[in-house]
Write a protein that holds these residues in place. Sequence first.
Motif, PDB file in Angstrom:
ATOM      1  N   SER A 179       0.817  -1.207   0.000  1.00 12.55           N
ATOM      2  CA  SER A 179       0.000   0.000   0.000  1.00 12.55           C
ATOM      3  C   SER A 179       0.847   1.251   0.000  1.00 12.55           C
ATOM      4  CB  SER A 179      -0.920   0.017   1.218  1.00 12.55           C
ATOM      5  OG  SER A 179      -0.160   0.151   2.404  1.00 12.55           O
ATOM      6  N   SER A 180       2.183   1.102   0.094  1.00  9.04           N
ATOM      7  CA  SER A 180       3.030   2.283   0.102  1.00  9.04           C
ATOM      8  C   SER A 180       3.326   2.784  -1.302  1.00  9.04           C
ATOM      9  CB  SER A 180       4.351   1.976   0.809  1.00  9.04           C
ATOM     10  OG  SER A 180       5.129   1.095   0.034  1.00  9.04           O
ATOM     11  N   ALA A 181       2.880   2.086  -2.313  1.00  9.29           N
ATOM     12  CA  ALA A 181       3.130   2.506  -3.687  1.00  9.29           C
ATOM     13  C   ALA A 181       2.003   3.395  -4.159  1.00  9.29           C
ATOM     14  CB  ALA A 181       3.243   1.280  -4.594  1.00  9.29           C
ATOM     15  N   PRO A 182       2.298   4.362  -5.041  1.00 11.70           N
ATOM     16  CA  PRO A 182       1.246   5.210  -5.582  1.00 11.70           C
ATOM     17  C   PRO A 182       0.394   4.444  -6.566  1.00 11.70           C
ATOM     18  CG  PRO A 182       3.325   5.629  -6.696  1.00 11.70           C
ATOM     19  CD  PRO A 182       3.620   4.653  -5.573  1.00 11.70           C
ATOM     20  N   ALA A 412      13.076  -2.401  -4.926  1.00 13.23           N
ATOM     21  CA  ALA A 412      13.682  -2.909  -6.157  1.00 13.23           C
ATOM     22  C   ALA A 412      12.710  -2.874  -7.320  1.00 13.23           C
ATOM     23  CB  ALA A 412      14.190  -4.330  -5.933  1.00 13.23           C
ATOM     24  N   ASN A 413      11.401  -2.875  -7.019  1.00 13.16           N
ATOM     25  CA  ASN A 413      10.391  -2.792  -8.078  1.00 13.16           C
ATOM     26  C   ASN A 413      10.105  -1.350  -8.502  1.00 13.16           C
ATOM     27  OD1 ASN A 413       9.012  -1.809  -5.863  1.00 13.16           O
ATOM     28  ND2 ASN A 413       7.423  -3.390  -5.874  1.00 13.16           N
ATOM     29  N   TRP A 414      10.778  -0.389  -7.878  1.00  9.46           N
ATOM     30  CA  TRP A 414      10.605   1.040  -8.162  1.00  9.46           C
ATOM     31  C   TRP A 414       9.185   1.533  -7.871  1.00  9.46           C
ATOM     32  CZ3 TRP A 414      14.221   4.757  -9.349  1.00  9.46           C
ATOM     33  CH2 TRP A 414      15.510   4.302  -9.616  1.00  9.46           C
ATOM     34  N   ARG A 415       8.446   0.793  -7.030  1.00 13.94           N
ATOM     35  CA  ARG A 415       7.108   1.255  -6.671  1.00 13.94           C
ATOM     36  C   ARG A 415       6.927   1.330  -5.160  1.00 13.94           C
ATOM     37  NH1 ARG A 415       3.634   2.151 -10.008  1.00 13.94           N
ATOM     38  NH2 ARG A 415       1.907   1.780  -8.584  1.00 13.94           N
ATOM     39  N   SER A 416       7.377   0.353  -4.425  1.00 16.11           N
ATOM     40  CA  SER A 416       7.238   0.396  -2.979  1.00 16.11           C
ATOM     41  C   SER A 416       8.302   1.315  -2.379  1.00 16.11           C
ATOM     42  CB  SER A 416       7.364  -1.013  -2.395  1.00 16.11           C
ATOM     43  OG  SER A 416       8.600  -1.590  -2.769  1.00 16.11           O
ATOM     44  N   VAL A 417       7.985   1.886  -1.238  1.00 10.63           N
ATOM     45  CA  VAL A 417       8.923   2.744  -0.516  1.00 10.63           C
ATOM     46  C   VAL A 417       8.849   2.395   0.955  1.00 10.63           C
ATOM     47  CG1 VAL A 417       8.713   4.630  -2.194  1.00 10.63           C
ATOM     48  CG2 VAL A 417       7.278   4.629  -0.143  1.00 10.63           C
ATOM     49  N   ALA A 418       9.913   2.688   1.681  1.00 13.64           N
ATOM     50  CA  ALA A 418       9.928   2.481   3.125  1.00 13.64           C
ATOM     51  C   ALA A 418      10.921   3.455   3.746  1.00 13.64           C
ATOM     52  CB  ALA A 418      10.311   1.040   3.472  1.00 13.64           C
ATOM     53  N   VAL A 419      10.559   3.979   4.905  1.00 17.77           N
ATOM     54  CA  VAL A 419      11.439   4.882   5.633  1.00 17.77           C
ATOM     55  C   VAL A 419      12.428   4.052   6.445  1.00 17.77           C
ATOM     56  CG1 VAL A 419      11.563   6.626   7.460  1.00 17.77           C
ATOM     57  CG2 VAL A 419       9.757   6.755   5.717  1.00 17.77           C
ATOM     58  N   ALA A 420      13.712   4.270   6.207  1.00 21.12           N
ATOM     59  CA  ALA A 420      14.750   3.545   6.943  1.00 21.12           C
ATOM     60  C   ALA A 420      15.098   4.241   8.245  1.00 21.12           C
ATOM     61  CB  ALA A 420      16.002   3.399   6.087  1.00 21.12           C
TER      62      ALA A 420
END
Length: 455
Positions: A179-182, A412-420
């Motif tokens: 759900s983090s992907a636009p 790696a899929n260039w869609r999901s994101v996560a705050v490190a």
Amino acid sequence: MAGQPLVVAAERTAAAARPLVVVGVPGDRRVTMFGAAALNAGFAEPVVVPWLDVLSGRPLDVPAGALVRIDSPGEDPDCDALLRGPGSPTRVGGGARWHRTFVRGLNRVRQAADAAGARLCGDVDEIGELFDKRLCHARLNAAGVPVPAALTASLPAPSALTPASSALTLAPSTSPMASSAPPPPPAPPPAPPPASSASAPARPIPSPASFPPSPTSSAPPPLPAPSALATTIGPPIRIRGYDHLRALMSAARHPRVFVKPAHGSSASGVVALHAAGARLSATTSVELTPDGHLHNSLTVRTYTDERDVATIIDTLAPDGLHVERWFPKASLDGGVFDLRVVVIDGRPTHAVARVSRTPMTNLHLGGRRGDLQQVVARLGEPGWRHALDVCARAAACFPATPMVAVDLMIGANWRSVAVAEVNAFGDLLPNLTGLPGSGTEDMDTYAAQIARFPR
């Protein structure tokens, strides 16, 4: 009110010639760059309150009515000895003592500001929390900010943990990675032009100007109380050592994790651990000496001998560990990368891509600045705006802190994101000017912050 975060709107005309104070290490780049930006903006040269005075209990000279900026104690060896105790400044460990002493120092600064009728440019409680990775991760997760799943649960006795145990899992984020992907664009974004192409013009970086007003300028939604955080994601695990960690990983059925000291910074003590059957690798900047001591190194290395890996984890564990599921990062220019995004008053103003051939992208560990325009082109404008929005949401979790630096991973899929990570002192980015449309296009990170100060 003294000790409260900076609010600018109603104070610009009432605060003429207000003195500036920076709590830092005299001569450190952070202090000198901030001072230069202040002078350039028409302020008097800031008064420097040394961290050494703060930590040693000396009186603190805070001018009446000043604006007080708290900066990093840095790598000053005398400060390090007071924070962690005597020993080599290059040693790894001592983070729990460092954090306790640091928090006491923050409270001394708050008391001095209160006594002088001064204003803090930030909230000491939030700064302290930003230096506890477990609390920071819990706050982000509870607010629905995408973060990697962490090891959290009520632990059975270590002897009860077996590879088949289901009592312990890697607790998923309350905001799943999917759900983090636009929303998907109508067509795949165009690939970035080759680095050698001179005919195609560089794609401009979209402006963040359409962002809503700063989340710090209005009351943010309340965060759950600490007990609710624990109920939401499970209490943090007290990892007892290497064998315990391996049992947890086996029970969670996940062979790749990032092991982070709870109170570390600059990737000190961070271990990218891959353990699957007989295969074992631990990538880290830790140097293990022949006598079994751990030291920070500028060289990232990989250990495959289980005895070495066990020594490293066993040495780090007593100070507290935060363990996250490995989040596979996207590649750029022959390495993996993440983004360091500076957020000022709730708006992303500066961003840099950090590229590395190792899992650690820190610039001091051999990472390099990547081509941000290539990142934006690959993400597409909706993806780029989504990435900046996630950073703004992360910053809004710390509403009393007007500047944070968010380390954002692109999947790696260039869609999901996560705050490190969310960093309290992550604005040391020399020669980096602001994003187009941010209002800081010709400013570095320090000038952009000072531009928001009341005068």
